[in-house]
Structure formats: structure tokens, C-alpha cells
Design a protein around this motif. Sequence first.
Motif, PDB file in Angstrom:
ATOM      1  N   LEU A 273       0.808  -1.217   0.000  1.00 65.60           N
ATOM      2  CA  LEU A 273       0.000   0.000   0.000  1.00 65.60           C
ATOM      3  C   LEU A 273       0.843   1.269   0.000  1.00 65.60           C
ATOM      4  O   LEU A 273       0.452   2.271  -0.607  1.00 65.60           O
ATOM      5  N   ILE A 274       1.961   1.247   0.681  1.00 69.48           N
ATOM      6  CA  ILE A 274       2.774   2.449   0.828  1.00 69.48           C
ATOM      7  C   ILE A 274       4.230   2.039   1.007  1.00 69.48           C
ATOM      8  O   ILE A 274       4.533   1.026   1.662  1.00 69.48           O
ATOM      9  N   SER A 275       5.144   2.797   0.423  1.00 69.68           N
ATOM     10  CA  SER A 275       6.566   2.444   0.481  1.00 69.68           C
ATOM     11  C   SER A 275       7.195   2.901   1.795  1.00 69.68           C
ATOM     12  O   SER A 275       6.715   3.835   2.453  1.00 69.68           O
ATOM     13  N   ILE A 276       8.290   2.252   2.147  1.00 68.84           N
ATOM     14  CA  ILE A 276       9.040   2.669   3.326  1.00 68.84           C
ATOM     15  C   ILE A 276       9.578   4.083   3.128  1.00 68.84           C
ATOM     16  O   ILE A 276       9.625   4.881   4.071  1.00 68.84           O
ATOM     17  N   ALA A 277       9.951   4.425   1.895  1.00 66.13           N
ATOM     18  CA  ALA A 277      10.453   5.769   1.616  1.00 66.13           C
ATOM     19  C   ALA A 277       9.398   6.826   1.921  1.00 66.13           C
ATOM     20  O   ALA A 277       9.702   7.889   2.495  1.00 66.13           O
ATOM     21  N   GLU A 278       8.144   6.559   1.558  1.00 71.29           N
ATOM     22  CA  GLU A 278       7.086   7.540   1.841  1.00 71.29           C
ATOM     23  C   GLU A 278       6.788   7.616   3.334  1.00 71.29           C
ATOM     24  O   GLU A 278       6.526   8.701   3.865  1.00 71.29           O
ATOM     25  N   ILE A 279       6.836   6.472   4.011  1.00 72.51           N
ATOM     26  CA  ILE A 279       6.678   6.464   5.468  1.00 72.51           C
ATOM     27  C   ILE A 279       7.740   7.363   6.100  1.00 72.51           C
ATOM     28  O   ILE A 279       7.465   8.154   7.013  1.00 72.51           O
ATOM     29  N   GLN A 280       8.962   7.255   5.612  1.00 70.39           N
ATOM     30  CA  GLN A 280      10.053   8.070   6.129  1.00 70.39           C
ATOM     31  C   GLN A 280       9.800   9.554   5.863  1.00 70.39           C
ATOM     32  O   GLN A 280      10.021  10.398   6.744  1.00 70.39           O
ATOM     33  N   GLU A 281       9.307   9.881   4.685  1.00 72.80           N
ATOM     34  CA  GLU A 281       8.986  11.278   4.368  1.00 72.80           C
ATOM     35  C   GLU A 281       7.876  11.803   5.281  1.00 72.80           C
ATOM     36  O   GLU A 281       7.914  12.963   5.713  1.00 72.80           O
ATOM     37  N   MET A 282       6.907  10.963   5.570  1.00 73.98           N
ATOM     38  CA  MET A 282       5.842  11.374   6.492  1.00 73.98           C
ATOM     39  C   MET A 282       6.413  11.659   7.868  1.00 73.98           C
ATOM     40  O   MET A 282       6.060  12.660   8.516  1.00 73.98           O
ATOM     41  N   ALA A 283       7.303  10.794   8.322  1.00 72.37           N
ATOM     42  CA  ALA A 283       7.929  11.001   9.630  1.00 72.37           C
ATOM     43  C   ALA A 283       8.701  12.311   9.665  1.00 72.37           C
ATOM     44  O   ALA A 283       8.625  13.066  10.647  1.00 72.37           O
ATOM     45  N   GLU A 284       9.424  12.601   8.619  1.00 74.79           N
ATOM     46  CA  GLU A 284      10.205  13.840   8.571  1.00 74.79           C
ATOM     47  C   GLU A 284       9.300  15.068   8.615  1.00 74.79           C
ATOM     48  O   GLU A 284       9.632  16.071   9.247  1.00 74.79           O
ATOM     49  N   ARG A 285       8.147  14.979   7.964  1.00 71.73           N
ATOM     50  CA  ARG A 285       7.223  16.109   7.995  1.00 71.73           C
ATOM     51  C   ARG A 285       6.611  16.282   9.384  1.00 71.73           C
ATOM     52  O   ARG A 285       6.418  17.413   9.850  1.00 71.73           O
ATOM     53  N   ILE A 286       6.318  15.172  10.062  1.00 68.87           N
ATOM     54  CA  ILE A 286       5.782  15.263  11.420  1.00 68.87           C
ATOM     55  C   ILE A 286       6.821  15.845  12.372  1.00 68.87           C
ATOM     56  O   ILE A 286       6.495  16.651  13.253  1.00 68.87           O
ATOM     57  N   VAL A 287       8.075  15.460  12.180  1.00 68.78           N
ATOM     58  CA  VAL A 287       9.156  16.018  13.006  1.00 68.78           C
ATOM     59  C   VAL A 287       9.206  17.536  12.879  1.00 68.78           C
ATOM     60  O   VAL A 287       9.477  18.249  13.862  1.00 68.78           O
ATOM     61  N   GLU A 288       8.930  18.047  11.688  1.00 74.75           N
ATOM     62  CA  GLU A 288       8.913  19.502  11.488  1.00 74.75           C
ATOM     63  C   GLU A 288       7.826  20.169  12.326  1.00 74.75           C
ATOM     64  O   GLU A 288       7.976  21.328  12.739  1.00 74.75           O
ATOM     65  N   ILE A 289       6.725  19.447  12.577  1.00 72.42           N
ATOM     66  CA  ILE A 289       5.676  19.991  13.449  1.00 72.42           C
ATOM     67  C   ILE A 289       6.110  19.884  14.900  1.00 72.42           C
ATOM     68  O   ILE A 289       6.109  20.861  15.639  1.00 72.42           O
ATOM     69  N   ASP A 290       6.511  18.677  15.312  1.00 77.04           N
ATOM     70  CA  ASP A 290       6.967  18.455  16.686  1.00 77.04           C
ATOM     71  C   ASP A 290       7.463  17.012  16.784  1.00 77.04           C
ATOM     72  O   ASP A 290       6.689  16.075  16.574  1.00 77.04           O
TER      73      ASP A 290
END
Length: 349
Positions: A273-290
Motif C-alpha cells: 500500500l505504501i513504500s518505506i520511503a514515503e513512510i520516512q517522508e511522512m515522519a520527517e514532515r511530522i518532526v517539522e511539526i513536533d
Amino acid sequence: MTTIEVDGRSIQVPSDLSVKEALEVLGFSIAMHPSDKGLFMPCQVGGCWACALEIDGANRPACTTQVQEGMRIRTASPKMMPRRMVAGFMGHMAGGVGTPWWLKSGLGFLEAVCFTSGCNLCCPQCQNWQYAYIDYGELLTPEEAAERMTETKRECGVERIAISGGECTLNRPWLISFIKLLKEKNPIARIHVDTNGSILTEDYIDELVDAGMTDIGIDLKALRLSTFMEMTGLMDAGLAAKYLQTAWEAAKYLHDRHPQVFLGIGIPFNEDLISIAEIQEMAERIVEIDPWIQVSLLDYRPEFRRMDLLRPSHWEMLQIHYILRDCGLQSVVCQTERGKIGPGGRLLG
């Protein structure tokens, strides 16, 4: 052809249509997102009752009510008592995306929960499809649902209440009234909403917080539009883009404007359903929030129309748990076939 009356006008429409379809034929705009103009009809299965209109003097869902000869429909009738199909009043031992990880011991009930019917997404691998795609449950007013939930909470011996689905936010008047009544009846309880976040505009979030919501879990399904559309089954790219943007903006707004509300974010994972690379990008964006936002990594199992999926193994989920930690997230909870892995890699319960 069938003759119906709409807002005082007698009109003929094809006989095999729902009221919603008949209104579309007559030129009424149907809205699927709060930013759209028109009659809001988001779930299409008669579960959320957000589309309820006065039909022959009674409150009935436009999306599943068939037109009949002589039917009288009012699209701008005085406000009627909101209702919603609700099921599954029970104790919850696992908790949800918006449940703080340190409560997830695996021992006893964490929350009293109910599940609302209907959803605005069409996920073929829906993990809760029994509530999302049928009008399952009892048709309840906010008062009736609050009484049931309060009794369930008392029986479970907890001070946490969770509202899930389906998608519980679709019928806004009902949900706001429900939460207000829950707060009145249970003044010290934590009230937790689990949602896909797709229609959580800033004013809606403010109203939920004012009503008494104390905890929220937002299931962010993807970062890229193509992934989001495949995962949710949406065919309309414009609508999918609105849903995806609204969910991400809701998470940031909650963090920035309502720090007193506990915020959890869910990320579904299955490599089909979703790649590990995209999961990592999502994590990086969340880190930018907090970086301290609680993130729950959810192992999507074979379900509904995607029985071909293979559930990720415990070790796959553990690997991605550490990938998210390496991105800078400090509070990662990982759902696996062996139980939940908490921050630091500890197995919870």
C-alpha cells in the motif's frame, strides 16, 4: 417517471433514483468537503445521516431513501434533531491512535468506546469496514448515545471515552452535541476522537475542543496524492487532494493552537500500500511539526476487499519503528502481531 415535490415545486424524475440522485438531476450541488458549496452528503451508505432532509415530514437520509410517487422533500427545512447510526458500545483494551502510549499496558479496559457508521473514504483494505460501509447500528440522538456511552463507561470502570468509526466527524451537529452531553454527564472523563481528519477544518476543530474533546487521533494515510488515492479508493483527484491537505493541516493546527489536547497521529503500513520511503517522508514532515507528537505505526492486515495482503511481520514493523526513530520522532508506538512496541522498542503489555 415519478412525480415528487421539492421545496414546493412538483417535478418528475426517473423512478429508480435515490433522493440524493434525484436532487443532483434537478441541479442541486452535492458537497463532499466543507469547502464545497451544496448539500453535504459525504458517506453515501446511510450511516452518518449528515445528508438527512425532511422527507414526507420525517428526518430521513437522502443518500439511501428511494424516491416515491408524491414524495415531498424540503431541502431547507427547520433544523431537526440530529441522529446517527451508532454501534459497538464496549470496553476497549487496545486503545486507539489518540490514546497515550503509556496507558497501553494490555491489562484491562483503557476506554469505553462506540463506533459510528459511514465513512467518506472507500478504502478497499478498510480495517473497520463493518462500520464504514453499511448503516450498521442503532439510529440514536446525541442524548440517547450519551446515555448509552455513560452507562458503558460506568460498567467498564474507566474515565476515558473514545468515539471512532467509520468516520465519526461526518455529522458535525450530532458529534458536537454528543460530546457536549458526554462532558456534562462525565465531567472528569477524557473524551477521545479517532478520525481520518479529512474534513477537520479549523473552525470545526475549535468547536470540538470547546465542546469538550480532550484527545484526538488523526490517521494520516499518506503524503503523496497518488498513494492516498490508491489507499482510500477515491477516484476524484481534486476531492482526494482536499481530504489529504485538510488532514495534514488539521494535525498542525491542533498542535499549534490547542496544545492542551493530546494529539496522536496514525500511519498505516503495508508494503503493498505504501513504500518505506514515503513512510520516512511522512515522519520527517511530522518532526517539522513536533518530534514529540505520538505516532502510531499501524500494521495493515488483509481485510475487506484486500484479502490478498500479507500482514507485516513483527520484525518488519520493528525495523520501521527504528526508521521513524532515526528520523527524529521521539514517541513512536508500533502495532504488531505480537503486541504494541512502545518508545525505546519496549513491548507494551
